[in-house]
Scaffold this active site. Structure first.
Site, PDB file in Angstrom:
ATOM      1  N   GLY A   1      -9.907  -6.509  -1.138  1.00 13.76           N
ATOM      2  CA  GLY A   1      -9.592  -5.274  -0.174  1.00 13.76           C
ATOM      3  C   GLY A   1      -8.647  -4.562  -1.138  1.00 13.76           C
ATOM      4  CG  ASN A   2      -8.317  -0.666  -0.536  1.00  7.29           C
ATOM      5  OD1 ASN A   2      -7.613   0.185   0.116  1.00  7.29           O
ATOM      6  ND2 ASN A   2      -9.579  -0.550  -0.577  1.00  7.29           N
ATOM      7  CG  HIS A   3      -1.915  -2.261  -1.767  1.00 10.34           C
ATOM      8  ND1 HIS A   3      -1.699  -3.476  -1.027  1.00 10.34           N
ATOM      9  CD2 HIS A   3      -2.114  -2.626  -2.940  1.00 10.34           C
ATOM     10  CE1 HIS A   3      -1.377  -4.221  -2.071  1.00 10.34           C
ATOM     11  NE2 HIS A   3      -1.828  -3.812  -3.295  1.00 10.34           N
ATOM     12  CB  SER A   4      -6.239   2.338   2.012  1.00  9.80           C
ATOM     13  OG  SER A   4      -6.630   3.237   2.940  1.00  9.80           O
TER      14      SER A   4
ATOM     15  CB  ALA B   1      -9.174   3.106  -0.147  1.00 12.20           C
TER      16      ALA B   1
END
Ligand code: CTP
Length: 400
Positions: free
Chosen positions: A208-211, A276
């Site tokens: 995943g990512n930090h969005s 994102a």
């Protein structure tokens, strides 16, 4: 629709003045800035303290405040207001308005107001049906004022008929409708993507990512309050939408975002893709948790479907497409390249080199580049303000 609107409420002497308290409460709850002017006689029906507490502003009654000699400028009040709602409006006030009489602060404000004026009449049925009231209301309509029609039912006199002031909820609906008529995105259908995507490695883990989704949600909220019908396709997040003009579709993976967005884009006038999205996903998602002992040290990745690129291919001449770019180097050059590669109209560039920009923050610092290479740089602002800048830029681009 009512968020941040300046709404001036006029209260005149009718028993329906008690409903003004509910009206003010609902308006404040909807995010409006509310000021109240009362006629002196109306203070016998409801106290100024009730309305000042609910509106969070002092209630104005006289032309000046005798205690400190301050002038309550009817001109300033009229200029401040986006709309002036007189609720309840008695037969007496209606008659005075129709004849340009301004012997109190409320009437003087009415005469100097440049904004739309709406009246919610409240009176007994015979007064409402009296030829003079009918003529006065007709004259006020011919001046551009609008009536919020009263309801029919039991009146304070005990009689049954037309004359009950419209319910506060009805007045709210009326105002929302009126504001939507002049809203810049009124009737436009817009797709917004927001948040991260999660690509599953096994039932426990994901890429995943930090969005946080904050930027996309701010855009969706602003679009809805400017009249658009929004489809918000969003990845996992903790945010709430509280505008009934936003249809929210929760997705988890890039491929789910792709399917939901392609479907929504068919009817859209505009798409703003702020999500994102993961560019790669595991080639295989294990059906059972991968154990340490299994010795897996590498995960094979394959590309996800690129929604923005696909929308760029599908885009018709009537549709506008806005993408985001998060860059760390050669920002402008990379963003320009993306406009060409993905057939975009505008790109919103974030640089991770800018403090307060990018993931998780409540602020953002953007540069907008259009397909004609026009570059506009913006200061660091709250994501709500950034959303407004983006929507203004889209309108400016479209009008050229
Ligand atoms: N985007 C998308 N679908 C994907 C990947 C990205 O819709 N599978 C959208 C994003 O929502 C954003 C824009 O594409 O609007 C970002 O462009 P992209 O070229 O994917 O940027 P990066 O992922 O940062 O690519 P690169 O690593 O090449 O810079």
């Amino acid at each position: 629709m009512l968020k941040n609107k300046n709404i001036l409420i006029g209260v005149t002497a009718s028993i329906a003045a008690y409903k003004s308290a509910f009206l003010v409460r609902l308006l404040v709850k909807a995010g409006a800035n509310v000021k109240v002017i009362m006629t002196k006689a109306s203070t016998e029906f409801i106290t100024p303290l009730t309305l000042s507490t609910l509106s969070k502003n002092p209630v104005l009654i006289e032309f000046s405040n005798t205690k400190n000699g301050e002038w309550n400028s009817h001109v300033d009040l009229g200029l401040w207001a986006d709309v002036f709602v007189i609720a309840p409006a008695t037969a007496n006030t209606i008659a005075k308005m129709a004849n340009g009489i301004c012997d109190n602060l409320l009437l003087a404000t009415y005469l100097s107001a440049r904004c739309p004026v709406f009246l919610a009449p409240a009176m007994d049925l015979d007064m409402y049906k009296h030829k003079s009231t009918i003529e006065n209301l007709k004259r006020l309509r011919s001046y551009g004022n609008k009536n919020i029609d009263p309801g029919t039912g039991e009146l304070a006199s005990g009689l049954h008929g037309e004359g009950r002031m419209a319910e506060p909820e009805e007045i709210i609906l009326f105002l929302e409708k009126e504001f939507s008529k002049t809203a810049p995105y009124n009737g436009k259908k817009v797709l917004v993507t927001a948040g991260p995507t999660y690509e599953s490695i096994d039932p426990v883990r994901y890429i995943g990512n930090h969005s946080s989704g904050k930027m996309g949600f701010a855009i969706a909220d602003e679009l809805a309050s400017q009249g658009a019908e929004v489809t918000l396709v969003c990845g996992p997040n903790n945010l709430k939408t509280n505008n009934n003009k936003i249809v929210r579709i929760d997705i988890t993976t890039a491929d789910e975002l792709f399917s939901a967005s392609i479907k929504a884009f068919k009817n859209a006038d505009l798409a703003i893709l702020s999500a994102a999205v993961a560019d790669f996903k595991p080639a295989k998602s294990a059906s059972q948790k991968i154990k340490k002992s299994s010795g897996t040290k590498a995960i094979d990745l394959i590309p996800t479907k690129d929604t923005l690129a696909e929308l760029g291919r599908l885009k018709t001449k009537k549709q506008l497409l806005v993408g985001f770019a998060l860059e760390t180097e050669n920002e402008i050059g990379n963003a320009k390249e993306k406009i060409k590669k993905k057939n975009l109209d505008l790109i919103i560039l974030n640089s991770l080199n800018d403090k307060g920009a990018g993931f998780k923050a409540d602020t953002n610092k953007i540069t907008i580049i259009d397909r004609n290479n026009k570059i506009t740089k913006f200061e660091l602002k709250s994501k709500e303000e950034v959303a407004k800048d983006i929507l203004k830029s889209v309108l400016n681009f479209k009008s050229k």
